[in-house]
Design a protein around this motif. Structure first.
Motif, mmCIF file in Angstrom:
data_model
loop_
_atom_site.group_PDB
_atom_site.id
_atom_site.type_symbol
_atom_site.label_atom_id
_atom_site.label_comp_id
_atom_site.label_asym_id
_atom_site.label_seq_id
_atom_site.Cartn_x
_atom_site.Cartn_y
_atom_site.Cartn_z
ATOM 1 N N PHE A 38 57.781 -74.986 5.628
ATOM 2 C CA PHE A 38 56.626 -75.658 6.215
ATOM 3 C C PHE A 38 55.749 -76.280 5.140
ATOM 4 O O PHE A 38 55.168 -77.347 5.356
ATOM 5 C CB PHE A 38 55.829 -74.688 7.088
ATOM 6 C CG PHE A 38 55.027 -75.421 8.092
ATOM 7 C CD1 PHE A 38 55.627 -75.874 9.239
ATOM 8 C CD2 PHE A 38 53.700 -75.697 7.870
ATOM 9 C CE1 PHE A 38 54.903 -76.586 10.163
ATOM 10 C CE2 PHE A 38 52.977 -76.403 8.790
ATOM 11 C CZ PHE A 38 53.574 -76.849 9.936
ATOM 12 N N THR A 39 55.644 -75.626 3.978
ATOM 13 C CA THR A 39 54.847 -76.210 2.899
ATOM 14 C C THR A 39 55.465 -77.528 2.442
ATOM 15 O O THR A 39 54.753 -78.515 2.208
ATOM 16 C CB THR A 39 54.760 -75.232 1.725
ATOM 17 O OG1 THR A 39 54.379 -73.971 2.229
ATOM 18 C CG2 THR A 39 53.750 -75.684 0.713
ATOM 19 N N VAL A 40 56.803 -77.573 2.335
ATOM 20 C CA VAL A 40 57.469 -78.824 1.955
ATOM 21 C C VAL A 40 57.203 -79.895 3.004
ATOM 22 O O VAL A 40 56.897 -81.048 2.673
ATOM 23 C CB VAL A 40 58.982 -78.575 1.770
ATOM 24 C CG1 VAL A 40 59.719 -79.878 1.587
ATOM 25 C CG2 VAL A 40 59.221 -77.685 0.579
ATOM 26 N N ALA A 77 46.137 -77.215 2.721
ATOM 27 C CA ALA A 77 47.333 -76.764 3.444
ATOM 28 C C ALA A 77 48.393 -76.280 2.461
ATOM 29 O O ALA A 77 49.076 -75.289 2.707
ATOM 30 C CB ALA A 77 47.878 -77.889 4.310
ATOM 31 N N ILE A 78 48.528 -76.984 1.311
ATOM 32 C CA ILE A 78 49.519 -76.551 0.318
ATOM 33 C C ILE A 78 49.104 -75.213 -0.277
ATOM 34 O O ILE A 78 49.926 -74.299 -0.438
ATOM 35 C CB ILE A 78 49.685 -77.628 -0.769
ATOM 36 C CG1 ILE A 78 50.305 -78.879 -0.174
ATOM 37 C CG2 ILE A 78 50.562 -77.113 -1.899
ATOM 38 C CD1 ILE A 78 50.252 -80.069 -1.080
ATOM 39 N N ALA A 79 47.790 -75.080 -0.571
ATOM 40 C CA ALA A 79 47.307 -73.799 -1.110
ATOM 41 C C ALA A 79 47.543 -72.682 -0.102
ATOM 42 O O ALA A 79 47.926 -71.563 -0.466
ATOM 43 C CB ALA A 79 45.822 -73.905 -1.447
ATOM 44 N N ALA A 101 43.356 -62.641 1.944
ATOM 45 C CA ALA A 101 42.011 -63.217 1.847
ATOM 46 C C ALA A 101 42.097 -64.691 1.490
ATOM 47 O O ALA A 101 41.323 -65.513 1.993
ATOM 48 C CB ALA A 101 41.195 -62.463 0.805
ATOM 49 N N MET A 102 43.077 -65.048 0.649
ATOM 50 C CA MET A 102 43.229 -66.449 0.261
ATOM 51 C C MET A 102 43.704 -67.285 1.447
ATOM 52 O O MET A 102 43.244 -68.422 1.625
ATOM 53 C CB MET A 102 44.226 -66.541 -0.890
ATOM 54 C CG MET A 102 44.218 -67.878 -1.566
ATOM 55 S SD MET A 102 45.163 -67.781 -3.057
ATOM 56 C CE MET A 102 45.657 -69.472 -3.210
ATOM 57 N N VAL A 103 44.583 -66.729 2.258
ATOM 58 C CA VAL A 103 45.011 -67.443 3.471
ATOM 59 C C VAL A 103 43.804 -67.711 4.370
ATOM 60 O O VAL A 103 43.619 -68.811 4.884
ATOM 61 C CB VAL A 103 46.076 -66.626 4.230
ATOM 62 C CG1 VAL A 103 46.267 -67.158 5.626
ATOM 63 C CG2 VAL A 103 47.389 -66.667 3.498
ATOM 64 N N THR B 130 42.025 -67.744 -8.317
ATOM 65 C CA THR B 130 42.507 -68.795 -7.423
ATOM 66 C C THR B 130 41.690 -68.816 -6.139
ATOM 67 O O THR B 130 41.341 -69.892 -5.640
ATOM 68 C CB THR B 130 43.994 -68.563 -7.101
ATOM 69 O OG1 THR B 130 44.662 -68.227 -8.300
ATOM 70 C CG2 THR B 130 44.618 -69.791 -6.513
ATOM 71 N N ILE B 131 41.359 -67.619 -5.625
ATOM 72 C CA ILE B 131 40.509 -67.558 -4.433
ATOM 73 C C ILE B 131 39.149 -68.182 -4.736
ATOM 74 O O ILE B 131 38.618 -68.974 -3.958
ATOM 75 C CB ILE B 131 40.347 -66.102 -3.959
ATOM 76 C CG1 ILE B 131 41.698 -65.527 -3.549
ATOM 77 C CG2 ILE B 131 39.388 -66.013 -2.795
ATOM 78 C CD1 ILE B 131 41.650 -64.073 -3.197
ATOM 79 N N LEU B 132 38.615 -67.854 -5.917
ATOM 80 C CA LEU B 132 37.322 -68.436 -6.323
ATOM 81 C C LEU B 132 37.424 -69.946 -6.408
ATOM 82 O O LEU B 132 36.525 -70.671 -5.960
ATOM 83 C CB LEU B 132 36.920 -67.891 -7.690
ATOM 84 C CG LEU B 132 35.963 -66.724 -7.692
ATOM 85 C CD1 LEU B 132 35.640 -66.360 -9.115
ATOM 86 C CD2 LEU B 132 34.682 -67.122 -6.982
#
Lengths: 221, 147
Positions: A38-40, A77-79, A101-103, B130-132
């Motif tokens: 999906f990222t591609v 979206a890529i991140a 958390a990053m998602v 990276t989150i930051l």
């Protein structure tokens, strides 16, 4: 009596980052490949343009997406795809919570770039939930560390450590629910009104993936 | 009934109170389940020497002699414990004169390497900034869009 020794299967390959092992079992590799595909797709596809048609007349209105907005949402979206890939294959409880958390924060970023007040209101509420969800999420990881003395999922899988208390699992699950908004698609529907198809679907896919992974994590210990 | 629930959920302003209520229930259950067992054999033991100027991050040991760092998989981090701190002249001066170098770990160049943070759990240290970065990217994008 059948005994299941490993939930996701025997790891094919273990990649070592110090204490943090990244392992590819049949289960995690499937989820990883889904996120990668999906990222591609997000990288190579162009955003759709929404057209509103007024019933009973010939009037229609095409929503325009500016280049800067498109770029920013593609970046987010890529991140988000990278974060979900990381969350799929990581073999460490704390690392999993970090990727989750990053998602959550990238999901907020994808919708926050839309220039519609209605969508931004929904994104704000969702951001509040994602913010609050970090507390049970990291508290769950902390209780895992305190009760078992370890954070490695491989060690939890081996069964040599003491059992994980139920409350740690509950905290982890409710943290993932808040970050991914998995059962709250009714609220996310407001965000899907945002134009730009592949990027918005990334929110939904990533929350689905982290939810599938947390099921495995909870069943390990 | 389901129609009423879904009608309640479709208003996105109800989501935050709902989630807060769920969190409150979980935490109350956590308090009720309290004494939780604590594993004495912790993976990352911590001894704090209050007299050290590098206080919370002092892993001890002279440079280039390997200090024992407890890790889950010691064979994966063979260099852990070789260099536990690197001090630039300025941070060396700070360490000599004040007691607070350990608390300013991010505020000056040249400092203390926490072997567990940066060596055995290095991937965490990469994901955190990276989150930051993502958070700052969102904030700056929104700020420029409004301004």
């Amino acid at each position: 009596m059948i005994t299941v020794t490993s939930i996701g299967g025997i790891p094919y390959y273990i990649l070592e980052f110090g204490d943090e092992l990244v392992y590819f079992t049949p289960y995690t590799i499937t989820l990883f490949l889904l996120a990668l595909t999906f990222t591609v797709l997000v990288i190579i596809s162009r955003p759709e343009k929404q057209v509103d048609i007024a019933f009973g007349g010939d009037a229609y209105r095409a929503k325009d997406i500016s280049i800067s907005e498109m770029r920013f949402r593609r970046f987010m979206a890529i991140a988000c795809g990278l974060a979900s890939m990381g969350a799929m294959v990581t073999g460490d409880i704390f690392n999993f919570t970090l990727f989750t958390a990053m998602v959550g924060i990238t999901n907020v970023g994808i919708v926050a770039a839309v220039k519609s007040p209605h969508v931004q209101d929904a994104a704000y509420q969702y951001g509040l939930v994602a913010l609050a969800a970090t507390v049970p999420l990291f508290a769950g990881a902390a209780v895992y560390a305190a009760a078992t003395g370890s954070l490695s999922m491989i060690e939890l899988m081996n069964g040599t450590l003491p059992t994980v208390p139920l409350i740690a699992k509950a905290m982890l699950v409710i943290g993932v629910i808040g970050e991914g908004m998995a059962p709250f698609y009714a609220a996310k529907a407001e965000m899907f009104r945002a134009p730009g198809a592949p990027y918005v679907i990334m929110c939904s896919l990533s929350s689905l993936l982290i939810f599938l992974r947390v099921v495995e994590v909870v069943m390990l210990g | 009934m389901i129609r009423r629930i879904s009608h309640f959920l479709c208003n996105y302003e109800n989501i935050v109170p709902l989630f807060a209520g769920a969190c409150a229930i979980i935490f109350l259950a956590g308090i009720l389940m309290l004494p939780l067992s604590y594993q004495q054999n912790q993976l990352y033991p911590k001894t704090i020497d209050r007299n050290s100027t590098l206080d919370p991050y002092d892993r001890g040991g002279p440079p280039f002699t390997q200090v024992t760092i407890h890790a889950q998989y010691p064979e994966n981090s063979p260099t852990a414990g070789l260099v536990t701190s690197y001090l630039t002249p300025f941070s060396f001066y700070l360490a000599q004169t004040t007691q607070h170098l350990g608390t300013t770990i991010v505020a000056h160049p040249g400092g203390i390497i926490d072997e567990i943070l940066y060596n055995t759990r290095g991937l965490d240290t990469v994901v955190e900034p990276t989150i930051l970065l993502i958070a700052f990217a969102i904030a700056s994008f929104l700020y420029r869009k409004v301004g």
